[in-house]
Each structure stands twice: as C-alpha cells, then as structure tokens.
Scaffold this active site. Structure first.
Site, short mmCIF file in Angstrom:
data_model
loop_
_atom_site.label_atom_id
_atom_site.label_comp_id
_atom_site.label_asym_id
_atom_site.label_seq_id
_atom_site.Cartn_x
_atom_site.Cartn_y
_atom_site.Cartn_z
N LYS A 1 0.83 -1.22 0.00
CA LYS A 1 0.00 0.00 0.00
C LYS A 1 0.86 1.25 0.00
CE LYS A 1 0.83 1.34 4.41
NZ LYS A 1 1.76 2.40 4.60
N ASP B 1 -2.95 -1.91 9.63
CA ASP B 1 -3.06 -1.84 8.17
C ASP B 1 -3.61 -3.12 7.56
OD1 ASP B 1 -1.93 0.70 8.24
OD2 ASP B 1 0.09 -0.01 7.79
#
Ligand code: ATP
Length: 307
Positions: free
Chosen positions: A8, A139
């Site tokens: 990401k 996350d």
C-alpha cells in the site's frame, strides 16, 4: 491454498498527537499498488512459517510473524461448535521490501486470513475477516479490501473512497536501509514538541482537495496533493531521501512522497510511458537501491490457487 496481496501507499497520511493508548490518531487515504507478496497455507502438524524472497532474512520465522498471528487470530475467532482446525504451514514469498513503509507484514497477515478462511471453509464474510484483521494490525484490514480507501482511528476504520477506477502509474524507489515505524513516530513527536508551540492537529482532517483530485481522475492534480505528516520525521532519520525525492521531481514526476513511515519514496507519473522513463532515469541517478514500476489501485488479498 495461495493468496496474493498488494503493498500500500498512503496518498494522504495525517497524524494527530499521541493518544492515551500510545497510538496516534490518523486520517489516511490508502491506495493498493501492484507489488505483491504471495502467501501459501497448507495443513501441518503445528503452525510454522517460512519466508523466501526480498528481505526474507529480516522477517521473523516464529510467532512474531504477522501472518502466523493472523492464523492464530482467525482460529480463535471460529465459533466454538466448529471443528478446531489443526496446524498450518505458512510459506511467504516476499516481493514487498521489509520495513519499507509499504505494510508488507500487514499484507502477509491479510493474505493468511483469506487463505485460511478458504482452507478451513470458515465462511467468514469480508466484514467479519476485517474485524479479525483489526486485532492483528492497523493496516491489515486495508490489505484485505485494497483499492483506494479512507482509514481513520489507527487506520483500521475503513470507508471506501468512492472515486472512479482511474489507473495511476507510480515509480517506487527502494532505499538502501530500513526505518522502524515506531522510531519514525517518536521522531515526529520530538519534532513537533521542539517546533514553534505546535503539537499537530487534535483531529486530523481528510484532505478535501485530494479527494476532489481523485474524483476528477486527473493525475497532475493528485500529484499536487500527496501529503505525509511522517515525511519530515522520516527525512530527519534518513536524510539521503531528500536527494531521492528531489531527483524524482526534477525528472518529471507529478508528485513525490515518502511511503508511510519510509524509507521507500513513491513518485506519480502522468502515464505508463512516463513511468518507464522516470524509472530508468531514477535508477541511473544513483539515488536509491533499486526501482519498481507499479500501478494502482488494485484489489486486496485474493486467493489465486486452491491447493
Ligand atoms: P508498518 O506495516 O508498521 O508500516 P512497514 O511497512 O515499514 O511497517 P513491514 O514490512 O510491515 O514494514 O515490517 C515491519 C516489521 O514487522 C519488520 O521489521 C519485521 O520484523 C516485522 N514482521 C513481522 N511479520 C512480517 C512479515 N510477514 N513480513 C514482513 N515483516 C514482518
């Protein structure tokens, strides 16, 4: 059973002051890009993990491995009446560099969750898996869904970004070294405490101009609104990144920022061709260890082989 999972970027990472629980409140715009780890799970006598590929020697092969923690968390979340699944052998093929700000460990945890959900036929919904994910790391929930999404809290409270599926072309510059995320947050607190009476906003805000740029699908506008509150802290610990960022911008990137807690730098290019040119020039400029071209957004953790 093998699952593939993306790295990401944070197109915005706004960080509030430390909370009572020690974490910092965040508002972030996550964006999943096409740099993937692969996680394979097979039945075994007990839970084990083996790691191969990029940076494998820096990843724990014990209960501290986030993929193994995810396996244990999913097992613990199964209904009591369900048959207890046995051990799982986890194999991680890493392409996402370790401690690089790209959330590779969280990605592996998300991949382990979807792979074990299939292996055990647990039938957990995406929503239920996201709840388990949030207990493993901040996350992990995003790595399950992928795409572009807004994260709040510690990053685990997700809402879809509701933007068109425009493809963006990025060049990642990998650094010769790592940054530990906690050290970067500590450096941020120190910088803020020593700044002119500023400790950062109590409630960090979503950048409306970035969201509007994403809705327009205009890469130049998006490039102009990339932001990362952790960047000054990462630069204070890893000053060489200044040169990397400056080189990418000079070579025509539409925007540049440190990825998450760094030290990877991410550059937005106007299109695939420009990204190729930028990647070639950046790797020739000697300002990073290596480069990769990626595109985003891409979907989150996905089962690719039923074994
Ligand atoms: P964060 O996810 O905290 O932003 P990061 O993206 O910079 O961190 P990761 O690659 O996720 O970095 O690794 C952070 C630390 O997590 C590493 O130092 C490593 O020892 C540990 N770790 C545990 N499990 C894994 C895993 N499966 N892959 C990579 N790192 C792992």
């Amino acid at each position: 059973m093998t699952a593939r999972v993306p790295a990401k970027l944070n197109l915005q990472l706004a960080v509030g002051p430390p909370r009572a629980d020690g974490y910092h409140g965040l508002v972030t715009v996550f964006h999943a890009v096409s740099l993937f780890d692969e996680v394979t799970v097979e039945p075994g006598a007990r839970d084990t993990v083996r790691v191969t590929g990029e940076g494998a020697d820096r990843v724990p092969e014990d209960g501290d491995n986030l993929a193994l923690r995810a396996v244990a968390a999913l097992r613990a979340a199964l209904p009591r009446r369900a048959a207890r699944p046995g051990g799982v052998q986890v194999t991680i093929a890493k392409r996402i560099p370790v401690a690089a700000g790209l959330a590779g460990g969280s990605a592996d945890a998300a991949a382990a969750l979807v792979a074990c959900n299939e292996l055990w036929a647990s039938g957990f919904s995406q929503q239920r898996l996201a709840e388990v994910a949030a207990t493993v790391g901040s996350d992990v929930a995003f790595a399950l869904v992928g795409g572009t999404a807004v994260g709040r809290g510690r990053g685990e409270q997700l809402t879809p970004a509701l933007v068109p599926s425009t493809q963006y072309y990025w060049v990642l510059a990998f650094a010769d070294g790592q940054l530990a995320t906690p050290a970067v947050y500590t450096a941020l607190d120190r910088l803020r405490a020593s700044g002119p009476g500023k400790t950062g906003p109590d409630d960090p805000d979503l950048d409306a101009a970035l969201m509007s740029a994403l809705r327009s699908g205009d890469a130049a506008r998006v490039g102009g609104r990339l932001s990362n509150d952790l960047q000054p802290a990462a630069l204070s610990l890893f000053p060489a990144l200044r040169k990397t960022l400056a080189a990418g911008l000079e070579l025509g990137a539409l925007g540049a920022l440190v990825a998450g807690s760094g030290p990877t730098c991410a550059f937005l290019a106007a299109n695939a061709e420009r990204a190729l040119e930028l990647a070639v020039s950046l790797s020739g400029a000697g300002v990073c260890r290596s480069v990769a071209r990626v595109a985003g957004p891409v979907p989150g953790a996905t089962v690719v082989t039923a074994g």
